[in-house]
Design an enzyme around this catalytic site. Structure first.
Site, PDB file in Angstrom:
ATOM      1  N   HIS A   1       0.821  -1.204   0.000  1.00 44.63           N
ATOM      2  CA  HIS A   1       0.000   0.000   0.000  1.00 44.63           C
ATOM      3  C   HIS A   1       0.856   1.255   0.000  1.00 44.63           C
ATOM      4  CE1 HIS A   1      -3.114  -2.781   2.154  1.00 44.63           C
ATOM      5  NE2 HIS A   1      -2.920  -3.097   0.904  1.00 44.63           N
ATOM      6  N   ASN A   2       1.673   1.401  -1.030  1.00 41.90           N
ATOM      7  CA  ASN A   2       2.526   2.585  -1.163  1.00 41.90           C
ATOM      8  C   ASN A   2       1.695   3.711  -1.781  1.00 41.90           C
ATOM      9  OD1 ASN A   2       3.711  -0.085  -1.793  1.00 41.90           O
ATOM     10  ND2 ASN A   2       5.652   0.951  -1.502  1.00 41.90           N
TER      11      ASN A   2
END
Lengths: 570, 250
Positions: free
Chosen positions: A500-501
């Site tokens: 989840h960048n």
């Protein structure tokens, strides 16, 4: 030699959720759309033998081939950035469907607080709640403005859930399908968190509780709880994915074509407009130019940012001066949590990627931060995703990590261990950003994206506080031993944490601190759109896909309006 | 780490070779041990009757694909067995075919790091930056096993594969504690790789050559490849389900 192809109305770079949504919506309007996907075609029929932990979860069958392209990384500007030679902390993907093929299906709407985080934090806690180096900012759009798009994505994906969480934003409609099964493992969490005065609810799931036909006529099947979601594709067509929803919807219009093995290396720009993209056929290494009226960057957030950087579109962020927006506000996610060891054996190998229950009592600004040295928080969940044996070897503290004692303990505890995990928000910091690497290149000769990132004091404080809360729930669940996550120190790119960048191509209302406006239209090129988790001005306490899906519908509307009227949409 | 086992030394296990090992671990691996003991990869199919339809070795034949001499393979076998030993729950790494699994993996994409970024320049980085060597995994394994043998000679004046369990553990622990000098890689990194590969071989689907007879899954209570749990997942009781391999679905 470069071959220039016939011009199309819209070209998308990448065909996952965002590329598929843009294609479906624009093609329905009669626009000719081409999707350039650097990976291969794949679909439900390719997943008949997918219950293979080693191939898919350990050797990353569906993920990007790093021998072709990776990113470089350092913890701070003083270090030399070095390539991420092996996949670790996050899993870059490729191929039709993108991460939407191998996601778990945990589908959230970011909180109303997220979209106006700066305003709301200042209102409640004053301007100096966080030191100035934390570059938090509002998103240029409110939850209420985004609500119709959230609803749209959830109906497309058929999300299963229940509207009983007192803390999230107001919904205009019920979930598309009923919540998943509340299994005995989930019930343990529900009882414990209720005992503690929290408000547990079923996690919104893209593994569907029942068969469903979406508004476009695409059919999604009912989840069979086989326990192979994350890192796997679904052999039942029961995990909502681009290739079983928006991609066929786009194709059915007759206005959509996908070119596979097409790796885009440049967005072509002339004056204040873009003209198309240049790409390599990854098989023949032939070079092509695909001209288009509108270019939409719909690949992973890192690649979206990289393409803008190599194409010199927008101003690169400079941490020294604080100037520039491209690559700014990169954020990750903080993962507090606790493990619990129980006496009884449980069916941990059964499950689904988004089979879970959650409490939001410590997410966003749902609790008072006046006496705390951080803002925001985390959703705390129990998930029953299907524990597989290579990756799941839980042992109580002080057990050796190998040998006779390890073997016994890991086998004993495999069916007797549960986790309460938090997805913690991550605030952007002046020193955390993306740029182009000066040394390392991909096989097309294009510089790698360079990541400069470390956890901050805000992250460490959030982690410590939420870990205590997770451990409290686990205690109440009746675990005989509870082990909280170790405090975080420096970010390490080796162990898997989360994909989840966020950030780097942030959305907003002010061009001085954002790359795109709230239609995801680039400030410096009106026919260029950039959509994905890169638009997030900070990272929230949930998985990103639900919010990304909403932004993609918002973006599609913007493109359609732009194609009729031209000019800036705001 | 675990102290020396009382009931079963590594040397005894090795020396019993085919017959006793076969009695312990089933048909599939006998051929393998015989083949490697003769130092050839061409064991006749007849030496290893396929007594288990679900065994991972096609036709019951096993041989080496990466390692070229038996000595290295025996070091690997003993080291993995120390990491995941045979006990009253069931077979250890050797009985599960883990050394063959690793050998096969080292001969392919895993051993050759073929999906990984292997372009220079190479610099030593911070631990947080991850693997930065030009060494491929199969080179790392070969070097690591050779150094284990050197350590055995230095410390105990014996071959690694002939050491007592506790002596092997001492050497493995030195690797784990990063006290051993290796080239291009830290001994801790190599140890972690060896440990991971051992667990992978114990629990991967038997189609990869480890997890013989699905005994890894049976010990752990993992049913392998099952179509659905929709009718069982509401059950409070732990469900004992006979495991199934992907190799059985055709």
């Amino acid at each position: 030699m470069v071959t220039t192809l016939d011009k199309v109305d819209v070209v998308t770079v990448g065909v996952g959720w965002t590329g598929g949504i843009i294609a479906a919506e624009c093609a329905k309007e009669g626009m000719k759309v081409v999707g350039l996907e650097r990976g291969r075609e794949r679909g439900t029929s390719d997943f008949a033998i997918v219950h293979d932990e080693y191939r898919y979860a350990i050797r990353y069958e569906l993920m990007q081939d790093l021998s072709r392209e990776t990113v470089s990384f350092r913890n701070n500007r003083k270090q030399r950035a070095l390539p991420m030679r092996q996949m670790g902390s996050f899993l870059l993907g490729e191929g039709l469907g993108g991460s939407g093929t191998h996601w778990n299906g945990q589908n959230w709407r970011f909180l109303p607080y997220d979209f106006e985080i700066k305003t709301m934090t200042e209102q409640k806690y004053g301007a100096n709640k966080l030191p100035a180096e934390y570059t938090i900012q509002d998103w240029g759009i409110t939850y209420d403005e985004l609500e119709p798009y959230f609803d749209r994505f959830e109906k497309t994906a058929g999300i299963s859930g229940e509207d009983t969480n007192p803390f999230w934003g107001k919904r205009s409609a019920e979930y598309a399908t009923q919540p998943m099964k509340k299994t005995p493992i989930l019930q343990k969490f529900e009882t414990a968190s209720k005992n503690l005065g929290y408000s547990p609810f079923m996690m919104p799931s893209a593994n569907l509780s029942e068969a469903y036909e979406n508004p476009d006529g695409a059919k999604i099947n009912a989840c069979q709880y086989c326990g192979f979601c994350e890192r796997f594709g679904c052999e039942y067509g029961a995990k909502s994915s681009p290739e079983i929803t928006v991609v066929p919807t786009a194709k059915n219009t007759g206005n959509y074509e996908i070119k596979f093995n097409a790796n885009v290396v440049e967005v072509m720009k002339q004056g204040d407009k873009v003209t198309g993209v240049r790409y390599f056929d990854t098989v023949s290494f032939e070079e092509f130019i695909q001209p288009a009226e509108v270019v939409v960057l719909t690949s992973y957030m890192m690649n979206n940012a990289k393409l803008l950087m190599v194409s010199k579109i927008g101003e690169q962020y400079d941490p020294e001066t604080g100037r520039g927006t491209l690559g700014r506000n990169y954020a990750y996610q903080i993962l507090p949590g606790a493990s619990g060891f129980f006496d009884e054996k449980m069916n941990v190998f059964m499950g689904a990627g988004a089979l879970g229950m959650t409490v939001d009592d410590f997410n966003g600004d749902n609790f008072d931060h006046a006496d705390l040295d951080f803002i925001h928080g985390a959703s705390l969940s129990i998930t029953q995703t299907g524990n597989r044996p290579i990756q799941t070897n839980p042992v109580p503290p002080d057990t050796p990590s190998w040998g006779a004692e390890f073997k016994k303990a890991s086998i004993e505890n495999y069916p007797r261990t549960l986790n309460v995990g938090g997805q913690g928000a991550s605030m952007p910091h002046r020193e955390n950003y993306m740029a182009l690497d000066g040394t390392y290149k991909d096989i097309y000769g294009v510089p790698l994206l360079q990541l400069t990132y470390n956890f901050t004091d805000q992250d460490r404080a959030l982690h410590a506080y939420l870990t205590e809360k997770a451990a409290g729930i686990m205690q109440e669940m009746g675990a005989k031993t509870v082990v909280g996550g170790s405090p975080i120190s420096d970010y390490d790119i080796v162990p898997y944490q989360t994909t989840h960048n966020t950030g780097g191509t942030v959305m907003g209302s002010d061009p001085a601190i954002s790359v795109v406006n709230n239609y995801l239209q680039h400030w410096d090129a009106e026919n260029l759109f950039v959509v994905g988790a890169g638009n997030f001005a900070h990272n929230g306490g949930y998985n990103p896909t639900g919010t990304v899906g909403a932004l993609a519908y918002r973006c599609a509307e913007g493109i359609i309006n732009y194609s009729k009227n031209g000019g800036s949409l705001v | 780490m675990s102290k020396k086992e009382k009931n079963f030394s590594r040397r005894d296990f090795l020396k019993t070779s085919g017959v006793a090992a076969g009695a312990l671990v089933g048909g599939g691996i006998i051929g393998g041990l015989i083949a490697s003991n003769t130092g050839t990869e061409t064991a006749s199919p007849g030496t290893a009757p396929a007594t288990h339809g679900e065994s991972g070795s096609a036709g019951g034949v096993r041989g080496l694909m990466f390692f070229k001499n038996d000595a290295e393979f025996q070091i690997l076998s003993q080291a993995t067995e120390r990491i995941f030993p045979e006990d009253d729950l069931g077979p250890g790494a050797i009985g599960l075919g883990v050394p063959y699994f690793i050998d096969q993996q080292l001969a392919g994409a895993y051993g050759e790091n073929s999906k990984e970024y292997m372009q220079g320049p190479f610099f030593e980085g911070e631990t947080t930056q991850g693997y930065q060597s030009r060494l491929k995994r199969n080179e790392m394994f070969r070097q690591g096993l050779q150094i284990m043998q050197q350590e055995a000679q230095k410390r105990f004046k014996a071959n690694f594969a002939d050491l007592e369990g506790g002596q092997m553990d001492e050497i493995l622990t030195a690797f784990q504690e990063d006290q051993i000098q290796m080239q291009g890689v830290s001994s801790l990194f190599f140890f972690r790789l060896l440990r991971s590969a051992t667990l992978e071989g114990a629990y991967a689907d038997p189609i990869y050559g480890g997890n013989q007879n699905m005994d890894g899954w049976k010990m752990k209570g993992f049913p392998g490849h099952q179509a659905a749990y929709i009718s069982q997942i509401d059950n409070e009781e732990f469900q004992e389900i006979d495991p199934k391999s992907l190799g059985q679905s055709h």
